[in-house]
Write a protein that holds these residues in place. Structure first.
Motif, short mmCIF file in Angstrom:
data_model
loop_
_atom_site.label_atom_id
_atom_site.label_comp_id
_atom_site.label_asym_id
_atom_site.label_seq_id
_atom_site.Cartn_x
_atom_site.Cartn_y
_atom_site.Cartn_z
N VAL A 1 2.32 -8.77 -7.65
CA VAL A 1 3.72 -9.01 -7.99
C VAL A 1 4.06 -10.50 -7.98
N THR A 2 3.49 -11.25 -7.04
CA THR A 2 3.89 -12.65 -6.85
C THR A 2 3.03 -13.65 -7.61
N LEU A 3 1.88 -13.23 -8.13
CA LEU A 3 0.90 -14.19 -8.68
C LEU A 3 1.48 -15.06 -9.79
N ALA A 4 2.13 -14.45 -10.78
CA ALA A 4 2.65 -15.23 -11.91
C ALA A 4 3.70 -16.24 -11.45
N ARG B 1 10.72 -12.49 -2.17
CA ARG B 1 11.24 -11.81 -3.37
C ARG B 1 10.30 -10.68 -3.78
N GLY B 2 9.00 -10.93 -3.70
CA GLY B 2 8.04 -9.88 -4.03
C GLY B 2 8.21 -8.66 -3.14
N LYS B 3 8.39 -8.90 -1.86
CA LYS B 3 8.60 -7.80 -0.93
C LYS B 3 9.89 -7.04 -1.25
N SER B 4 10.93 -7.79 -1.59
CA SER B 4 12.20 -7.16 -1.93
C SER B 4 12.08 -6.28 -3.17
N LEU B 5 11.36 -6.76 -4.17
CA LEU B 5 11.17 -5.98 -5.40
C LEU B 5 10.34 -4.73 -5.13
N LEU B 6 9.33 -4.85 -4.31
CA LEU B 6 8.51 -3.68 -3.98
C LEU B 6 9.32 -2.67 -3.18
N SER B 7 10.23 -3.15 -2.35
CA SER B 7 11.15 -2.24 -1.66
C SER B 7 12.05 -1.53 -2.66
N GLN B 8 12.49 -2.28 -3.68
CA GLN B 8 13.38 -1.72 -4.71
C GLN B 8 12.71 -0.57 -5.47
N VAL B 9 11.40 -0.65 -5.65
CA VAL B 9 10.68 0.41 -6.37
C VAL B 9 10.01 1.39 -5.41
N GLY B 10 10.37 1.31 -4.13
CA GLY B 10 9.90 2.29 -3.16
C GLY B 10 8.49 2.11 -2.67
N LEU B 11 8.02 0.84 -2.59
CA LEU B 11 6.63 0.61 -2.21
C LEU B 11 6.49 -0.38 -1.05
N SER B 12 7.46 -0.41 -0.17
CA SER B 12 7.41 -1.33 0.97
C SER B 12 6.19 -1.10 1.85
N ASP B 13 5.69 0.12 1.85
CA ASP B 13 4.55 0.45 2.72
C ASP B 13 3.20 0.22 2.05
N LYS B 14 3.22 -0.36 0.84
CA LYS B 14 1.96 -0.55 0.10
C LYS B 14 1.65 -2.03 -0.17
N LEU B 15 2.31 -2.93 0.54
CA LEU B 15 2.16 -4.36 0.26
C LEU B 15 0.70 -4.82 0.30
N ASP B 16 -0.04 -4.34 1.27
CA ASP B 16 -1.41 -4.81 1.48
C ASP B 16 -2.46 -3.89 0.88
N SER B 17 -2.01 -2.86 0.15
CA SER B 17 -2.95 -1.97 -0.53
C SER B 17 -3.49 -2.63 -1.79
N TYR B 18 -4.62 -2.13 -2.27
CA TYR B 18 -5.18 -2.58 -3.53
C TYR B 18 -4.94 -1.51 -4.59
N PRO B 19 -4.93 -1.89 -5.87
CA PRO B 19 -4.61 -0.91 -6.92
C PRO B 19 -5.39 0.40 -6.84
N HIS B 20 -6.67 0.33 -6.49
CA HIS B 20 -7.47 1.56 -6.46
C HIS B 20 -7.06 2.49 -5.32
N MET B 21 -6.25 1.99 -4.41
CA MET B 21 -5.85 2.77 -3.25
C MET B 21 -4.53 3.52 -3.46
N ILE B 22 -3.89 3.31 -4.59
CA ILE B 22 -2.59 3.93 -4.83
C ILE B 22 -2.63 4.75 -6.12
N SER B 23 -1.66 5.64 -6.28
CA SER B 23 -1.63 6.54 -7.44
C SER B 23 -1.22 5.80 -8.72
N GLY B 24 -1.40 6.48 -9.86
CA GLY B 24 -1.00 5.89 -11.13
C GLY B 24 0.49 5.60 -11.18
#
Length: 266
Positions: free
Chosen positions: A107-110, A135-158
């Protein structure tokens, strides 16, 4: 007041004309759903708006500034393309996340890369990066993913990956958020969670263009429907008008096919 004006955009690939005289505007806070059969030109339209494709004719105006005019070479400089893309946040059909980075880093890289171009970056590096991270954390909270900040893409659903992609698009604060069939790569049981996020964005008057095959969603969320067929805008108007009393025969045929496929009325 129009935040976006698209005037007479045309695009061809060889002898195949994909877009013909595309003309519409979008007001700040408005959501437009673009519907139509596969091959009608919907995705190409989004790609032209994001300068992933260059229109052959026409112009694109954002906030009363001409950012592309096919007749004006000064608006087509490659060096300016990246800056112009910042007007549009694009969420692709496929998630396109970086597998080597965490959800938060995706989320924050760009924003971090752009921040390095600021004159004060070296001096204020720590504070700037901290602000971007928050801001990245806030946006991830907005989309319901506050608990996935340190996860990698392969660890979460589509569905979760697509929600990360939405947060990533929002991170650069674009004028217009564009979705290209955001649920087409998802299993049916995951579609609802992504559509819920987009519904919430609409409720907060986020300016959006949504290419979608989800007709019920388009009817319920969009302020305006654009129906495309064979590279042209056949009809546009409020959802209730287009879905209940379409003016054009091609629109009626398309909606009739959709109702038959679904086995119920829209």
């Amino acid at each position: 007041m129009a935040i976006l004006e698209v005037k007479n955009i045309e695009k061809s690939f060889g002898s195949l004309q994909v877009l013909q005289k595309i003309d519409f505007s979008l007001d700040k806070g408005e959501s437009i759903a673009v519907i139509g059969s596969s091959g009608s030109g919907k995705t190409t339209l989004l790609r032209c708006l994001n300068f992933l494709e260059r229109p052959d004719k026409g112009s694109i105006i954002v906030n009363n500034q001409v950012i592309f005019d096919a007749m004006d070479p000064t608006t087509q400089r490659e060096s300016e393309v990246r800056k112009k893309r910042l007007h549009f946040g694009l969420v692709f059909q496929n998630f396109n996340l970086f597998p080597q980075y965490t959800v938060l880093k995706n989320v924050t890289l760009a924003a971090e890369l752009l921040a390095k171009e600021r004159p004060n970056f070296k001096q204020d590096r720590k504070a700037i990066l901290k602000e971007i991270e928050e801001r990245g954390k806030s946006l991830l909270s907005q989309v319901g993913l506050s608990d996935k900040l340190d996860s990698y893409p392969h660890m979460i659903s589509g569905g979760q990956q697509q929600r990360v992609a939405i947060a990533r698009a929002l991170a650069l604060e674009p004028d217009i958020l564009c979705f290209d069939e955001p649920t087409s790569a998802l299993d049916p049981e995951l579609t609802g969670e992504v559509l819920k996020v987009i519904r919430n964005l609409a409720e907060y008057n986020t300016t959006m263009i949504i290419v979608t095959h989800e007709m019920d969603f388009a009817r319920d969320v969009a302020d305006r429907i654009i129906f495309m067929d064979d590279g042209v805008i056949v009809e546009q108007g409020p959802p209730q008008e287009v879905f209940t009393n379409p003016k054009e025969e091609r629109t009626r045929q398309f909606l009739s096919r959709y109702k038959n496929d679904k086995g119920n009325a829209i």
